[in-house]
Each structure stands twice: as C-alpha cells, then as structure tokens.
Scaffold this motif. Structure first.
Motif, PDB file in Angstrom:
ATOM      1  N   ASP A 179     -12.170 -16.263   0.762  1.00 15.93           N
ATOM      2  CA  ASP A 179     -10.746 -15.945   0.764  1.00 15.93           C
ATOM      3  C   ASP A 179     -10.156 -16.642  -0.456  1.00 15.93           C
ATOM      4  OD1 ASP A 179      -7.920 -16.405   1.287  1.00 15.93           O
ATOM      5  OD2 ASP A 179      -8.287 -15.861   3.365  1.00 15.93           O
TER       6      ASP A 179
ATOM      7  N   ASP B 122      -8.055  -8.714   9.622  1.00 14.59           N
ATOM      8  CA  ASP B 122      -6.771  -8.300   9.064  1.00 14.59           C
ATOM      9  C   ASP B 122      -5.815  -7.767  10.123  1.00 14.59           C
ATOM     10  OD1 ASP B 122      -5.096  -5.911   7.722  1.00 14.59           O
ATOM     11  OD2 ASP B 122      -5.458  -7.454   6.218  1.00 14.59           O
TER      12      ASP B 122
ATOM     13  N   ASP C 269       0.875  -1.166   0.000  1.00 15.24           N
ATOM     14  CA  ASP C 269       0.000   0.000   0.000  1.00 15.24           C
ATOM     15  C   ASP C 269       0.911   1.214   0.000  1.00 15.24           C
ATOM     16  OD1 ASP C 269      -2.097   1.785   0.281  1.00 15.24           O
ATOM     17  OD2 ASP C 269      -2.366   1.426   2.425  1.00 15.24           O
TER      18      ASP C 269
ATOM     19  N   ILE D 211      -2.383 -13.179   9.054  1.00 14.79           N
ATOM     20  CA  ILE D 211      -3.281 -12.205   9.646  1.00 14.79           C
ATOM     21  C   ILE D 211      -2.719 -11.731  10.989  1.00 14.79           C
ATOM     22  CG2 ILE D 211      -5.606 -11.883  10.595  1.00 14.79           C
ATOM     23  CD1 ILE D 211      -5.568 -12.143   7.567  1.00 14.79           C
TER      24      ILE D 211
ATOM     25  N   ARG E  58     -11.131  -9.587   1.854  1.00 16.11           N
ATOM     26  CA  ARG E  58     -11.558  -8.218   2.093  1.00 16.11           C
ATOM     27  C   ARG E  58     -10.920  -7.721   3.392  1.00 16.11           C
ATOM     28  NH1 ARG E  58     -17.888  -7.468   0.537  1.00 16.11           N
ATOM     29  NH2 ARG E  58     -18.251  -8.999   2.199  1.00 16.11           N
ATOM     30  N   THR E  59     -10.132  -6.657   3.279  1.00 17.52           N
ATOM     31  CA  THR E  59      -9.390  -6.157   4.438  1.00 17.52           C
ATOM     32  C   THR E  59     -10.302  -5.445   5.434  1.00 17.52           C
ATOM     33  OG1 THR E  59      -8.869  -4.116   3.233  1.00 17.52           O
ATOM     34  CG2 THR E  59      -7.252  -5.908   3.142  1.00 17.52           C
ATOM     35  N   THR E  60     -11.580  -5.274   5.074  1.00 17.45           N
ATOM     36  CA  THR E  60     -12.507  -4.552   5.950  1.00 17.45           C
ATOM     37  C   THR E  60     -13.320  -5.471   6.842  1.00 17.45           C
ATOM     38  OG1 THR E  60     -14.165  -4.584   4.177  1.00 17.45           O
ATOM     39  CG2 THR E  60     -12.725  -2.643   4.313  1.00 17.45           C
TER      40      THR E  60
ATOM     41  N   ALA F  55      -5.277  -0.471   2.903  1.00 20.07           N
ATOM     42  CA  ALA F  55      -5.756  -1.501   1.981  1.00 20.07           C
ATOM     43  C   ALA F  55      -4.563  -2.075   1.236  1.00 20.07           C
ATOM     44  CB  ALA F  55      -6.776  -0.904   1.020  1.00 20.07           C
ATOM     45  N   GLU F  56      -4.845  -2.896   0.232  1.00 18.60           N
ATOM     46  CA  GLU F  56      -3.783  -3.461  -0.587  1.00 18.60           C
ATOM     47  C   GLU F  56      -4.311  -3.639  -1.990  1.00 18.60           C
ATOM     48  OE1 GLU F  56      -2.912  -7.116   1.442  1.00 18.60           O
ATOM     49  OE2 GLU F  56      -4.503  -8.182   0.401  1.00 18.60           O
TER      50      GLU F  56
ATOM     51  N   TRP G 235      -2.274 -15.943   5.082  1.00 12.73           N
ATOM     52  CA  TRP G 235      -1.966 -14.535   4.824  1.00 12.73           C
ATOM     53  C   TRP G 235      -1.372 -13.832   6.042  1.00 12.73           C
ATOM     54  CZ3 TRP G 235      -1.768 -15.043   0.076  1.00 12.73           C
ATOM     55  CH2 TRP G 235      -2.783 -15.603  -0.697  1.00 12.73           C
TER      56      TRP G 235
ATOM     57  N   ARG H 227       2.112  -1.474   5.230  1.00 13.87           N
ATOM     58  CA  ARG H 227       2.170  -2.885   4.844  1.00 13.87           C
ATOM     59  C   ARG H 227       3.466  -3.154   4.090  1.00 13.87           C
ATOM     60  NH1 ARG H 227      -3.182  -5.348   4.853  1.00 13.87           N
ATOM     61  NH2 ARG H 227      -4.679  -3.855   5.702  1.00 13.87           N
TER      62      ARG H 227
END
Length: 599
Positions: free
Chosen positions: A468, A514, A259, A400, A508-510, A519-520, A398, A264
């Motif tokens: 995912d 996360d 980002d 998290i 979804r990062t929202t 965001a990415e 990922w 990140r």
C-alpha cells in the motif's frame, strides 16, 4: 469543462471555481460546506452559474493570479480589442454577515462587449429564488431570495429570460465596469455596496502580508520548484483554512469523481484530523507556528468531551453531524453519480488519525508553540483512547469501506502517537502515564516487526502479501530510516505492483479490502511520497524527474486535484486537494535538502 480548467477564488470562508471560459460554476454560501448557489460543476448551467465573457466567440483567454493573491486576472483578446476581468472575493473584517464576489472589467485596447448570464440556484439547485429589480436608474440591482439565503447583484442591468438573467457591458481602452454579488441572510436587509477600491487594497495586502511570512530559512531555497508551485501550494493550503474557526478543509469541492461515471464521489469540504494535521506540518516547516495554534484551539473545541466520541473528521467549526446523503438535484460531473453531501467515513474508526495529530503537535512544540494545560489534557485523552483501542482493527488511511483490518500504516501511526507522548514527558516535562505509553509503543513495534513485514517488506495489513502506498510514510514519522532494508524492499514491491504509467496507485482495488465497485486513478500524494523516499535514499535524479512530472500536472494557475489520469492526461477527483499540495511541499523540501547535502 475539465477539472483543470478551473481556478480558485477564496476569502478563507468559502471558495468559488471559475472556468477558463469565465463562468463561476461552483460557489457555496456563506461557507465552504454550505449548500451551493452555483452548482454547474456537478451538472449543467441550469444547476447554477455566472458566466462573464466577451460576446465574440473568437475571444481567446489567458489567465494568472495577481501575485500572491487569489485575485484571478483573465485577459481576453478579441478581434475588436483587449480587456481584462479581475475576479476576487474580498477578505475584509466586517460586522455584517455577508460574502462578496467581485468581477471587474477593464478595457486595455479597442472595445470589447461582455455578456453576463446569471442562473442562481440555491440549496444544491433544489430552490429557485424569487427575483426582483430593486435598483434605481443608473445603479441597477437584482435582489433574489430563497429560504434563509439572499443574494443581491449590482453593477449591470439584467433582464429576465426564463429562469436566467442576462445583460451586456461594453468597455473601451481605460474604461472600467464592476459587477458584484453579495450574499446575506434573507431575514436581514441587503448590505451596502462595497467600496471596491478600499476592499481591493485590503484584500491584496492581506494575502501579500501572509505570503511574505513564508519562511525558506533552512529549507535550501532557490531550487526550481521553490518560488513557484510550492509557494502557490502553501497559499492554497491557506485558502482552505477557515479564517474564523481555524478548520482546514480537505478540498473545496464535493463529488468530483475518482472514477468518471462511477460511484467514487465523496464530499471533501470538511476537516479531516489527518489532513489538517499534515497540512499544519507543511505550514510549520515554513514558519507558520500561529496556524498550528489556531488549529490546536479548533481541535480542543472539536474533540471536547469523552475521547471515545472522537471522530476522524468534523465540520469547519467542529460540527459532528456529517451524515452522508445523496443530492439527486445535481446530476453529477460528467454523469458521475451519486452526488454526495456529508461523508459516511465520519463514523469510521481510523487508527492512524491520532498519530498524525500528535506527531504534528509535537512538531509544533519543537518550534516553540507553547502548550496549554487544556491542550495537553486533550492530547492525554487522545492517547488514553488510543490505548483502549490498541487491539482494534480499523478502516485505514484510505477509508476502506470493506472489512476493517490491522493496517500496517495505522499500527505505525499508533506507535508514533505513543512515541510522541513519551517524548512530551521526557523532553518537555509534561505529566502523563509515561510507563504505560512506553509499554504500548514498544509492544506495537514488536507486533509490527512480527506481523507487518512479510518476504522482507512491509505489507498493507497483517496476513497479506499486498503493499500500500501509505507504507512510504513509515520513515517520515521516525519508525525506521528511509534506507532500512525493509523500506527498500517495500519500495521495490510498490514499484512492481502499484506503479501505473510511472505514477502510484494507493493500493490494488482488486484485493478485496476496498468494498467498492470500479477502479480509480493514481493518487498524486502517493507519488510525491515516492519523490521524498527516492531523495532520502540517494535516487536524486529519479526523484527530480518524478517531481518535475508531477508538478507538470498542475494547471495554469498551480492547482492540483486528488488524482491524475495519465492516459487521458487530465486531473481527477476533488480540487484543489490539500493532500496533493501538502505532499508537494514536503517532496520539494526533501529534494532540495538532499541536493544541498550532495553539493
């Protein structure tokens, strides 16, 4: 410079990134995960760089690799003439502790004046070296030293100005000049200058001999991606593999942002068990069984001891201490801070990792890699550890940084681990508690079918309706068929919620799991997984169209980073990224195989 403006040099111990404008802006010595000597990639020219380009600002560069090597040939066309620069790192066996970078200039036509400027900044730009001229007339040398590191520059007269050194070289048609950089420990004398002709021949032969072993048999060679970017991807995977230890790095860089301007930014210069296993899987498919043996030996050394102490990643020689810290001396790529060294995810529990390792080692057994008692003992210990963690939530594929969850992908990979353990006993005659492994495998399947599926599709983790992109891996390890109704429904849901401008986000990062701000961008491996899934379910035209688009994101020398920003049309994240290239190879193989079936 944009990320895609860089090309890779490699000696399979470390790597350099060279910009289109002829500047080496990233180089860590003597190893890929050592501190940087040139760090301008993550800052400014004062963070360290080595520029070599024509003096004429109107010079136009084009570049390519010399066949199946990492010798980069940059051709410069200027109003006064044409010349080429060959940048390469020798791959030679030597008793000396040294690393070399060579920059050879050759005149093609007319005359071209080149200017070089060197700014050496040791230890991530925290140490400015002492420098002094040591060469005699006609053979200039500049020796520099900072703490444990020393670098000697040969081949061109350099004069100091401020904290930089610069000089010029002019070549006419048929004339050549060579500039070299040699790292060595500061407490030892500088090594002798290289015999460049001999070193060049050895290096070219080393790369070509490796590439000549790429096996296309059984993989339906001849499709449009086979002989170009797939071949280069396999070479990149080799370049990221340390030729001494067998450790496979996830990427050549640290802290290139996911980002831009955000936090990140991660250090990927280490050996993730997962990424290394998946890289080996791609190499195994193309005939490199010896690479699996080399990495398996690395694995045995790295995880030695109590299996409860197993980490998800290690240093290139199996080091465990990867404490994450920030480096304020580097201001970050396009101001993206912090710059990180080490990786805090090394302390995470990621339940899928053992599954990826055992799936790959099972594939190596299938193609003839002979198991040793020591390596099988390690696999048994890993299964024992997985058994003891059967009910533990994890941080997932990922990594998290929010609360651990029961990630469906992780649970499937645990299923795959016990499945391969059962297979090793039943089909290969190894000894182990096969009844316990069978019970664990069957229990996991029942649990996943009950809690990892909602509304007819697989979900990101138990108790959510979110999906995912890692769920696309489920059929790849044999948990179900690609056309299982649950997989088809999962693909539809992924397309609906994770597709961004035709490319896939990881998740979804929202959604709250996360644990990070910002965001990415679309993660390239995920879209390559979708190519594989499309191909396996008869969506050949869609698979081909997506594959063509993804391959189009590679730069002019075939390199892919971690992510891609479709709005800005640029690469994002660390580069070159093993995950992207291994997923490309898998997708190309799957697409070629499916096309062969329908012919």
């Amino acid at each position: 410079m944009q990320i895609e403006d860089y090309a890779l040099l490699s000696d399979c111990r470390t790597a350099a990134l060279v910009s289109k404008e002829g500047s080496i802006d990233w180089l860590c010595l003597p190893r890929l995960d050592s501190a940087s000597v040139f760090g301008a990639l993550l800052g400014t020219e004062n963070s360290g760089c080595w520029s070599l380009r024509p003096a004429d600002a109107a010079a136009v560069p084009t570049r390519r690799y010399d066949g199946d090597t990492f010798t980069l040939i940059t051709r410069w066309e200027t109003p006064t003439g044409v010349a080429e620069v060959r940048d390469w790192m020798p791959v030679i066996d030597s008793d000396e502790d040294r690393t070399d970078v060579v920059r050879q200039i050759r005149g093609v036509s007319g005359t071209v004046e080149f200017r070089q400027e060197v700014r050496l900044r040791f230890d991530y730009a925290r140490a400015l070296p002492w420098a002094h001229q040591t060469g005699v007339s006609g053979a200039p040398e500049l020796a520099t030293v900072a703490g444990p590191d020393a670098v000697v520059l040969r081949g061109g007269a350099l004069r100091a100005h401020g904290h930089a050194h610069s000089g010029s070289v002019t070549v006419g048609a048929g004339e050549e000049a060579a500039l070299t950089l040699t790292w060595h420990p500061s407490f030892r004398p500088a090594p002798a200058a290289l015999d460049l002709a001999a070193a060049a021949a050895l290096t070219r032969d080393w790369w070509h001999d490796w590439a000549a072993r790429i096996d296309h048999h059984g993989h339906h060679g001849g499709h449009r991606h086979r002989d170009g970017i797939v071949r280069r991807s396999l070479l990149i995977l080799r370049a990221l593999t340390n030729r001494d230890t067998g450790g496979i790095a996830a990427a050549a860089t640290t802290s290139l942002p996911e980002d831009f301007g955000g936090e990140r930014n991660w250090d990927y210069r280490y050996v993730w068990l997962r990424d290394a296993a998946l890289t080996l899987d791609a190499l195994l498919e193309h005939g490199f069984t010896d690479a699996a043996g080399h990495w398996r030996d690395w694995l045995v050394r790295a995880v030695a001891g109590d299996p409860a102490d197993v980490q998800i990643m290690y240093g290139l020689a199996g080091e465990r201490d990867l404490v994450e810290r920030t480096v304020p001396s580097l201001p970050g790529y396009e101001g993206s801070t912090p710059v990180r060294v080490g990786n805090g995810a090394s302390d995470q529990y990621q339940a899928d990792v053992i599954g990826e390792v055992l799936v790959t080692l099972a594939a190596a057994r299938t193609v003839g890699l002979i198991e040793s008692q020591r390596s099988w003992a390690v696999e048994r210990a890993l299964l024992g550890y997985a058994e003891s963690q059967l009910d533990r939530p994890d941080n997932g594929l990922w990594e998290i940084r929010g609360e651990p969850q029961m990630f469906t992908h992780s649970r499937v990979m645990m299923w795959a681990a016990f499945d391969r353990g059962v297979e090793a006993v039943e089909q290969f005659g190894f000894h182990g508690p096969v009844e316990r492994w069978r019970v664990a495998r069957d229990r996991l399947r029942a649990e996943i079918d009950a809690h990892g599926v909602r509304n007819g599709y697989f979900v990101q983790h138990y108790g959510t309706d979110e999906v995912d992109a890692s769920l696309l891996v489920i059929p790849q390890v044999g948990y179900c068929l690609p056309d299982d109704p649950r997989m088809l429904a999962t693909v539809a849901r992924i397309e609906q919620t994770l597709m961004h401008d035709g490319l896939l986000m990881r998740y979804r990062t929202t959604t709250g799991v996360d644990g990070l701000k910002g965001a990415e961008h679309p993660f390239l491996a995920c879209s390559f997984w979708l190519v594989e899934q499309y191909a396996a379910t008869g969506r050949i035209d869609e698979a081909q169209a997506l594959m063509d688009r993804l391959c189009g994101f590679a730069n002019d020398v075939g390199m892919l980073s971690e992510e891609y920003d479709p709005a800005a049309g640029r690469q994002v994240g660390n580069t070159p990224q093993a995950f992207s290239h291994l997923a490309l190879v898998r997708a190309a193989d799957a697409l070629a195989a499916q096309r062969a079936q329908v012919r």
